[in-house]
Enzyme design. Structure first.
Site, PDB file in Angstrom:
ATOM      1  N   SER A   6      41.121  37.060  37.376  1.00  0.00           N
ATOM      2  CA  SER A   6      39.980  36.899  38.266  1.00  0.00           C
ATOM      3  C   SER A   6      39.876  35.453  38.765  1.00  0.00           C
ATOM      4  O   SER A   6      40.840  34.889  39.252  1.00  0.00           O
ATOM      5  CB  SER A   6      38.714  37.343  37.535  1.00  0.00           C
ATOM      6  OG  SER A   6      37.605  37.426  38.385  1.00  0.00           O
TER       7      SER A   6
ATOM      8  N   HIS B  24      41.812  40.934  41.403  1.00  0.00           N
ATOM      9  CA  HIS B  24      40.995  42.116  41.731  1.00  0.00           C
ATOM     10  C   HIS B  24      39.957  41.753  42.792  1.00  0.00           C
ATOM     11  O   HIS B  24      39.778  40.595  43.153  1.00  0.00           O
ATOM     12  CB  HIS B  24      40.304  42.669  40.475  1.00  0.00           C
ATOM     13  CG  HIS B  24      39.234  41.775  39.923  1.00  0.00           C
ATOM     14  ND1 HIS B  24      38.121  42.246  39.266  1.00  0.00           N
ATOM     15  CD2 HIS B  24      39.089  40.430  39.934  1.00  0.00           C
ATOM     16  CE1 HIS B  24      37.353  41.241  38.897  1.00  0.00           C
ATOM     17  NE2 HIS B  24      37.926  40.124  39.290  1.00  0.00           N
TER      18      HIS B  24
END
Length: 352
Positions: free
Chosen positions: A78, A101
């Protein structure tokens, strides 16, 4: 939290990304060191804006001609990937994972609020896509459109990369096999990963490898075990039992102590005693019967006064036009009415 070995110019970032003070901490560690630096990252990510600020600090050092080697270990996911890719040399340990993501938020509000949140998330996603696309253009020689298309595919599918896969995708420069600093990294504190299931944003990871999920479950279990041990130690200390005592021993001691604790009974007051106590403090107390009687008397008086007002109004209407009535004439009460007023006044006075 970051830990550093300034003498060896090594910084370890071993936590999730969640607070602005982390930006200050990294800036301080960077300013305290000189020359080339190695930044070791192990983080599941977190707040996108804090991650962007941390990345900007690293990029600024690189722009000023400083070599900042970033090394991904364990998991770099992330927002932590922003930091990793900001280095002048981007590497991963061969057993590490990298994950990209789509951004998400804990939204709330009406439909307009949620649409605004969705629009903001789209903008953030475009920025994230560009970060990975720029790195792939640099390492793989892709054109901009091709790199953005591939990056968007990775982001929207929540892609987990091994070190070898990240290398092949062009997200890192090399696989690191020589992370053996001349001086050991300062002992790292326990990572502040959000192991509370209610707030743990890693629960939003859709395609996490089973090994990572098991590791996360173990972190949660370990946290609960530590909390239970802490409570056990406090109970043992409170009741004079050794910390090494069996749980049954502590429980028996607690039960025995509770049984020996005397029960303090409070004496109940009668209604009359309560009335006396209140009157002693200067309060006027009347019974329900007295209250009902006073209310009944007030109702009767109100009804009687209404009758008198109606009679006076009738007399005013019946008076001939040529006959003047005295202004501000007040109704004259008879003896019976005066007695009723006196009784009401006395009752109210006694009640107060």
């Amino acid at each position: 939290m970051t830990k550093s070995n300034i003498e060896n110019n090594t910084i370890l970032f071993n936590t999730d990304i969640y607070a602005q003070y982390q930006v200050d901490e990294l800036a301080r560690n960077l300013s305290m060191s000189s020359g080339d630096i190695e930044l070791v990252i192990n983080s599941p990510g977190g707040d996108v804006f804090t991650g962007s600020a941390l990345s900007a600090l690293i990029s600024n050092e690189v722009s000023n001609g400083r070599k900042v080697k970033t090394v991904g270990i364990g998991l770099v996911a992330s927002a932590a990937t922003f930091m990793l890719l900001a280095g002048s040399e981007v590497t991963m340990q061969e057993d590490a994972f990298l994950m990209v993501h789509q951004p998400f938020s804990y939204g709330g509000g009406n439909s307009d609020d949620l649409r605004k949140d969705a629009d903001l998330l789209d903008k953030i996603e475009n920025i994230i896509v560009n970060i990975y696309a720029r790195k792939m253009m640099q390492t793989k020689g892709m054109d901009e459109d091709e790199a953005k298309k591939k990056s968007k595919e990775y982001v929207q599918n929540e892609t987990w990369f091994t070190a070898q896969e990240a290398l092949e995708a062009g997200l890192i420069d090399s696989i690191n096999t020589t992370m053996q600093p001349a001086q050991p990294i300062t002992e790292s504190v326990e990572a502040n990963n959000r192991t509370d299931k209610k707030y743990n944003y890693t629960n939003h990871f859709k395609n996490a490898p089973m090994a990572f999920k098991l590791q996360l479950d173990n972190q949660m279990d370990n946290k609960q075990v530590k909390e239970a041990k802490s409570l056990f130690a406090r109970l043992a200390n409170l009741f004079g039992v050794s910390n090494n005592a069996e749980a049954e021993t502590v429980q028996e001691t607690v039960d025995a102590t509770v049984e020996e604790t005397p029960t303090v009974e409070t004496e109940k007051m009668t209604a009359e005693q309560m009335k006396e106590a209140l009157e002693t403090e200067g309060y006027a107390v009347i019974t329900k019967e007295e209250l009902d009687a006073n209310q009944d008397l007030l109702n009767k008086l109100n009804s009687r006064l209404t009758e008198i007002e109606n009679k006076q109004a009738s007399k005013a209407i019946a008076t001939p036009a040529h006959k003047e009535t005295k202004k501000e004439d007040k109704p004259v009460l008879n003896k019976k009415q005066q007695d009723m007023f006196s009784l009401l006044a006395n009752t109210i006075k006694n009640a107060l």
